[in-house]
Every structure is written in structure tokens, then in C-alpha cells.
Design a protein around this motif. Structure first.
Motif, PDB file in Angstrom:
ATOM      1  N   UNK A 174       0.781  -1.198  -0.160  1.00 48.27           N
ATOM      2  CA  UNK A 174      -0.037   0.094  -0.031  1.00 48.27           C
ATOM      3  C   UNK A 174       0.932   1.394  -0.051  1.00 48.27           C
ATOM      4  N   UNK A 175       0.226   2.493  -0.358  1.00 46.57           N
ATOM      5  CA  UNK A 175       0.723   3.802  -0.165  1.00 46.57           C
ATOM      6  C   UNK A 175       0.011   4.383   0.799  1.00 46.57           C
ATOM      7  N   UNK A 176       0.542   5.322   1.858  1.00 48.93           N
ATOM      8  CA  UNK A 176      -0.002   5.978   2.903  1.00 48.93           C
ATOM      9  C   UNK A 176       0.103   7.699   3.013  1.00 48.93           C
ATOM     10  N   UNK A 177      -1.080   8.072   3.266  1.00 46.57           N
ATOM     11  CA  UNK A 177      -1.083   9.655   3.368  1.00 46.57           C
ATOM     12  C   UNK A 177      -0.214  10.084   4.804  1.00 46.57           C
ATOM     13  N   UNK A 178       0.801  10.798   4.640  1.00 45.46           N
ATOM     14  CA  UNK A 178       1.716  11.088   5.556  1.00 45.46           C
ATOM     15  C   UNK A 178       1.169  12.659   6.297  1.00 45.46           C
ATOM     16  N   UNK A 179       0.146  13.195   5.917  1.00 43.97           N
ATOM     17  CA  UNK A 179      -0.186  14.585   6.464  1.00 43.97           C
ATOM     18  C   UNK A 179      -1.176  14.336   7.348  1.00 43.97           C
ATOM     19  N   UNK A 180      -0.903  14.485   8.702  1.00 50.57           N
ATOM     20  CA  UNK A 180      -1.761  14.320   9.828  1.00 50.57           C
ATOM     21  C   UNK A 180      -2.304  15.793  10.174  1.00 50.57           C
ATOM     22  N   UNK A 181      -3.825  15.970  10.247  1.00 50.63           N
ATOM     23  CA  UNK A 181      -4.523  16.833  10.529  1.00 50.63           C
ATOM     24  C   UNK A 181      -5.327  16.857  11.873  1.00 50.63           C
ATOM     25  N   UNK A 182      -5.681  17.902  12.477  1.00 45.07           N
ATOM     26  CA  UNK A 182      -6.200  17.819  13.565  1.00 45.07           C
ATOM     27  C   UNK A 182      -7.640  17.448  13.731  1.00 45.07           C
ATOM     28  N   UNK A 183      -8.321  17.990  12.513  1.00 44.22           N
ATOM     29  CA  UNK A 183      -9.568  17.809  12.657  1.00 44.22           C
ATOM     30  C   UNK A 183     -10.786  18.702  13.251  1.00 44.22           C
ATOM     31  N   UNK A 184     -10.202  19.826  14.087  1.00 47.85           N
ATOM     32  CA  UNK A 184     -10.794  20.476  14.766  1.00 47.85           C
ATOM     33  C   UNK A 184     -10.501  22.148  14.458  1.00 47.85           C
ATOM     34  N   UNK A 185      -9.713  22.274  13.601  1.00 44.79           N
ATOM     35  CA  UNK A 185      -9.320  23.720  13.298  1.00 44.79           C
ATOM     36  C   UNK A 185     -10.273  24.319  12.109  1.00 44.79           C
ATOM     37  N   UNK A 186     -10.205  25.656  11.764  1.00 43.88           N
ATOM     38  CA  UNK A 186     -10.875  26.157  10.747  1.00 43.88           C
ATOM     39  C   UNK A 186     -10.855  25.530   9.541  1.00 43.88           C
ATOM     40  N   UNK A 187      -9.547  25.161   8.956  1.00 39.11           N
ATOM     41  CA  UNK A 187      -9.469  24.591   7.912  1.00 39.11           C
ATOM     42  C   UNK A 187     -10.081  23.215   7.771  1.00 39.11           C
ATOM     43  N   UNK A 188      -9.886  22.392   8.762  1.00 39.08           N
ATOM     44  CA  UNK A 188     -10.320  20.856   8.700  1.00 39.08           C
ATOM     45  C   UNK A 188     -11.767  21.088   8.716  1.00 39.08           C
ATOM     46  N   UNK A 189     -12.425  21.741   9.296  1.00 39.46           N
ATOM     47  CA  UNK A 189     -13.706  21.846   9.503  1.00 39.46           C
ATOM     48  C   UNK A 189     -14.399  22.402   8.195  1.00 39.46           C
ATOM     49  N   UNK A 249      -4.364  21.556   4.462  1.00 39.02           N
ATOM     50  CA  UNK A 249      -3.896  22.883   4.904  1.00 39.02           C
ATOM     51  C   UNK A 249      -4.335  23.235   6.370  1.00 39.02           C
ATOM     52  N   UNK A 250      -4.506  21.990   7.258  1.00 38.90           N
ATOM     53  CA  UNK A 250      -4.825  22.017   8.579  1.00 38.90           C
ATOM     54  C   UNK A 250      -3.853  22.701   9.386  1.00 38.90           C
ATOM     55  N   UNK A 251      -4.394  23.850   9.945  1.00 40.50           N
ATOM     56  CA  UNK A 251      -3.569  24.898  10.926  1.00 40.50           C
ATOM     57  C   UNK A 251      -2.528  24.102  11.855  1.00 40.50           C
ATOM     58  N   UNK A 252      -2.550  23.005  12.226  1.00 40.41           N
ATOM     59  CA  UNK A 252      -1.657  22.367  12.979  1.00 40.41           C
ATOM     60  C   UNK A 252      -1.379  21.217  12.471  1.00 40.41           C
ATOM     61  N   UNK A 253      -1.059  21.038  11.012  1.00 40.27           N
ATOM     62  CA  UNK A 253      -0.610  19.947  10.238  1.00 40.27           C
ATOM     63  C   UNK A 253       0.788  19.449  10.701  1.00 40.27           C
ATOM     64  N   UNK A 254       0.675  17.974  10.944  1.00 38.82           N
ATOM     65  CA  UNK A 254       1.981  17.488  11.262  1.00 38.82           C
ATOM     66  C   UNK A 254       2.296  16.352  10.237  1.00 38.82           C
ATOM     67  N   UNK A 255       3.250  16.638   9.345  1.00 33.10           N
ATOM     68  CA  UNK A 255       3.600  15.766   8.310  1.00 33.10           C
ATOM     69  C   UNK A 255       4.753  14.577   8.700  1.00 33.10           C
ATOM     70  N   UNK A 256       4.303  13.627   8.425  1.00 33.50           N
ATOM     71  CA  UNK A 256       5.420  12.407   8.935  1.00 33.50           C
ATOM     72  C   UNK A 256       6.798  12.991   8.374  1.00 33.50           C
ATOM     73  N   UNK A 257       7.818  12.672   9.288  1.00 33.10           N
ATOM     74  CA  UNK A 257       9.193  13.009   8.822  1.00 33.10           C
ATOM     75  C   UNK A 257       9.473  14.339   8.866  1.00 33.10           C
ATOM     76  N   UNK A 258       8.691  15.270   9.129  1.00 30.35           N
ATOM     77  CA  UNK A 258       8.828  16.867   9.280  1.00 30.35           C
ATOM     78  C   UNK A 258       8.377  17.284  10.644  1.00 30.35           C
ATOM     79  N   UNK A 259       7.079  16.981  11.246  1.00 32.94           N
ATOM     80  CA  UNK A 259       6.729  17.740  12.224  1.00 32.94           C
ATOM     81  C   UNK A 259       6.328  16.430  13.298  1.00 32.94           C
ATOM     82  N   UNK A 260       6.305  15.173  12.686  1.00 25.58           N
ATOM     83  CA  UNK A 260       6.268  14.183  13.570  1.00 25.58           C
ATOM     84  C   UNK A 260       7.070  13.199  13.165  1.00 25.58           C
ATOM     85  N   UNK A 261       7.420  11.894  13.741  1.00 23.31           N
ATOM     86  CA  UNK A 261       8.327  10.902  13.444  1.00 23.31           C
ATOM     87  C   UNK A 261       7.982  10.267  12.049  1.00 23.31           C
TER      88      UNK A 261
END
Length: 328
Positions: A70-85, A91-103
Motif C-alpha cells: 500500500x501507499x500511505x498519506x503522511x499528512x496528519x490533520x487535527x480535525x478541529x481547526x477552521x481549515x479542517x472543518x 492545509x490544517x492549521x496544526x498540520x503534522x507531516x510524517x518526517x517533518x513535524x512528527x516521526x
């Protein structure tokens, strides 16, 4: 030969296949190595471009089963911010991309939430590992609304730039690409671009833009470098009423005649990450043989050569594009 992922609630356990390598890195990873990537935080395990083999998974309605690559989507979003809603999860305001802001995926065991895992449809792991950077480029092309008959200029012949050119060609556009590296431009020709422009000086660049467009400018310009000078190149080369898309990421500030945006009535778009439909559409396009992804790979290193891989990419950015780490 494999990397394995531990199981957590709501996640699947996958085994990452690195036969001929399924973890990749390029300019973004290199800028993280050099400390110039705007979003990177340290210390960090890198790796957000990867494929994986599922070794353990709960029953699910997505058809995902053990043994599937499989291939995986590495952009983790909070689900609660203005962008996510508003559905802009990329473009999550608290985006955490694997290997960048998270492991990231450069480790033996990782887990992925079920909704971030997409069937690779039989494509080999090496190819699937390049789906994510292709998604970055493809998303930018979609942001620009590229269509048949458009004249498009891609500024930057790195991995993202070349893949943006490939994606724009898929939309039926007439595509040109510019860079300061003659080697990279020669390589870009292999991907079916309509022409290349060696940016060896402002006068030569301006002359080439006029010749190609008859003095009208390009319908779409796409920045895939992340420098003030290349952003300016896109503004200058865009037609009146044209569209300009910024994909590149940089830390430097830009000082330019911003009134040109008003004078030309330009449509200027930012493009960040990608969305699930981008992944699914591209897996199908690659499966149909419409995008020659494997050609983007220029170098492969064994895992124990990883420090050398980063160092050599840093020293040879003018000739190296997609670099892979082979975990076999």
C-alpha cells in the motif's frame, strides 16, 4: 527486506517493503538535512515518501488485507481547526507531516491509521514510494486549473518540478520547464516536456519567455524551488490574467514589485500537501502506465549508506533527483 508496523487501536500494522527501496528523499529531505526547510523540527526521524506491506490489520470495509502493498498519506490533520472543518485537511492549521513535524518512516516499526492507507493495486513498492511527491505536484496542477491548450512554465527542474510538468502534460497542456542546471533540464526532456529554458541570466530568461509565448506570457506558472528569485520569475513570466502557483517552500523573505499582481490581475495560489483523491487518482493513472514514475529515480543507496546518501545529495543537488534508501 521489510519494515514492520505495530498495531494500535484504529490503526493497522504494516510491514514496509524495502526491496529495491520504498523510502525516498529528495530536495525537501536534503533541506531538512541542511537545516533550511521551513517546517522541519528537530530531532526527527525522517521519511514521508514510502510504501508498505500490511502484515496485520483488523477486518475493514476498505478491502485492505495482510500481504497487500500500500501507499500511505503522511499528512496528519487535527480535525478541529477552521481549515479542517471546511474540508481543507491538507492545509490544517496544526498540520503534522510524517518526517517533518512528527516521526517518519525511516524506522523498523511504524503504525498508520486505517483511513490513511490506500491500496497500491499491485504496483511495485519502488514506484508506490513516489506517489506522495507526485501528489504534491498533481495537487498544485489542479489548484491552477491547468487544462488542454494552456501554456505552462514550471520553474525548477527538481523532483517536484519535473513531476508537475508530467502532471500538467496529463491535463493536455503545453509544458516548459526552467532551471539553472543544464543536467536537470536534459533529464527533464526525457519526460516529454515541450521545451526547456536554461535560467543562466535574467536577460536570457526574459528573451526565452517572450519567444515561447509570443510576448504574451504563460497561462500558468508554477514555482517548485522555494526562493524569492524563482517566485519573481513566476510573476514576471505569467500572462495578464494568468495563474501562478507556489509549491516550493523557503525561509527567505521576498522583496518585489507586488503591484505587478494587481497590474496583471494574476490569480496567485498556494499549494500545500495533497488530498486523498489525489492519491487515488494517481495510483490509477500510474497503474494504467500513463506516468513513467520510475524514471525519476536517479540514485539508490543501501540503508547503511544513508549518511553518505544525504551528504552526496547535498553536494550534488544539480544532478540528483529522487534518491532511495534500499532496506534489503
Amino acid at each position: 527486506m521489510y519494515k514492520t508496523l505495530h498495531k494500535k487501536q484504529g490503526s493497522v500494522t504494516v510491514q514496509l517493503r524495502f526491496a529495491r527501496s520504498s523510502v525516498t528523499f529528495c530536495a525537501k529531505r536534503d533541506s531538512s538535512y541542511r537545516g533550511t526547510f521551513a517546517y522541519f523540527s528537530y530531532p526527527r526521524t525522517p521519511g514521508h515518501e514510502f510504501s508498505a506491506e500490511i502484515v496485520e490489520i483488523d477486518e475493514n470495509d476498505r478491502g485492505l488485507k495482510p500481504g497487500m502493498v500500500v501507499v500511505c498519506n503522511p499528512y496528519f490533520n487535527c480535525g478541529e481547526c477552521y481549515s479542517c472543518k471546511h474540508g481543507l485537511v491538507n492545509a490544517c492549521m496544526s498540520n503534522q507531516t510524517m518526517g517533518v513535524q512528527r516521526e517518519g518512516a525511516f524506522s523498523e516499526y511504524i503504525t498508520m491509521p486505517l483511513e490513511r492507507i490506500y491500496d497500491g493495486k499491485g504496483l511495485e513498492p519502488m514506484v508506490l514510494a513516489i506517489i506522495e511527491p507526485l501528489c504534491i505536484s498533481y495537487h498544485g496542477v489542479k489548484r491552477a486549473g491547468v487544462k488542454g491548450g494552456d501554456k505552462v512554465l514550471i520553474v525548477g527542474a527538481g523532483t517536484i518540478g519535473i513531476l508537475a510538468a508530467v502532471a500538467a502534460k496529463q491535463k493536455g497542456a503545453e509544458v516548459y520547464i526552467t532551471d539553472v542546471s543544464r543536467v536537470k533540464l536534459d533529464y527533464a526532456r526525457e519526460f516529454g516536456v515541450d521545451g526547456v529554458v536554461l535560467a543562466d541570466g535574467p536577460e536570457a530568461y526574459e528573451r526565452a519567455v517572450k519567444e515561447i509565448t509570443g510576448g504574451n506570457g504563460f497561462d500558468v506558472t508554477m514555482e517548485a524551488v522555494g526562493l524569492p528569485s524563482t517566485f519573481q520569475n513566476c510573476i514576471d513570466a505569467a500572462a495578464f490574467g494568468g495563474r501562478m502557483v507556489l509549491i516550493g517552500v523557503g525561509k527567505e523573505n521576498l522583496d518585489f514589485n507586488f503591484t505587478m499582481i494587481q497590474k496583471k490581475e494574476l490569480n496567485v495560489f498556494g499549494s500545500r500537501n495533497a488530498l486523498k483523491p489525489d492519491f487515488l487518482e494517481l495510483i490509477d493513472l500510474v497503474k494504467e502506465g500513463k506516468i513513467p514514475l520510475k524514471k525519476i529515480i536517479t540514485d539508490v543507496y543501501k540503508f547503511d549508506q544513508a549518511p553518505r546518501a544525504f551528504q552526496e545529495l547535498n553536494e550534488n543537488a544539480g544532478r540528483m533527483l529522487k534518491v532511495m534508501i534500499d532496506f534489503t
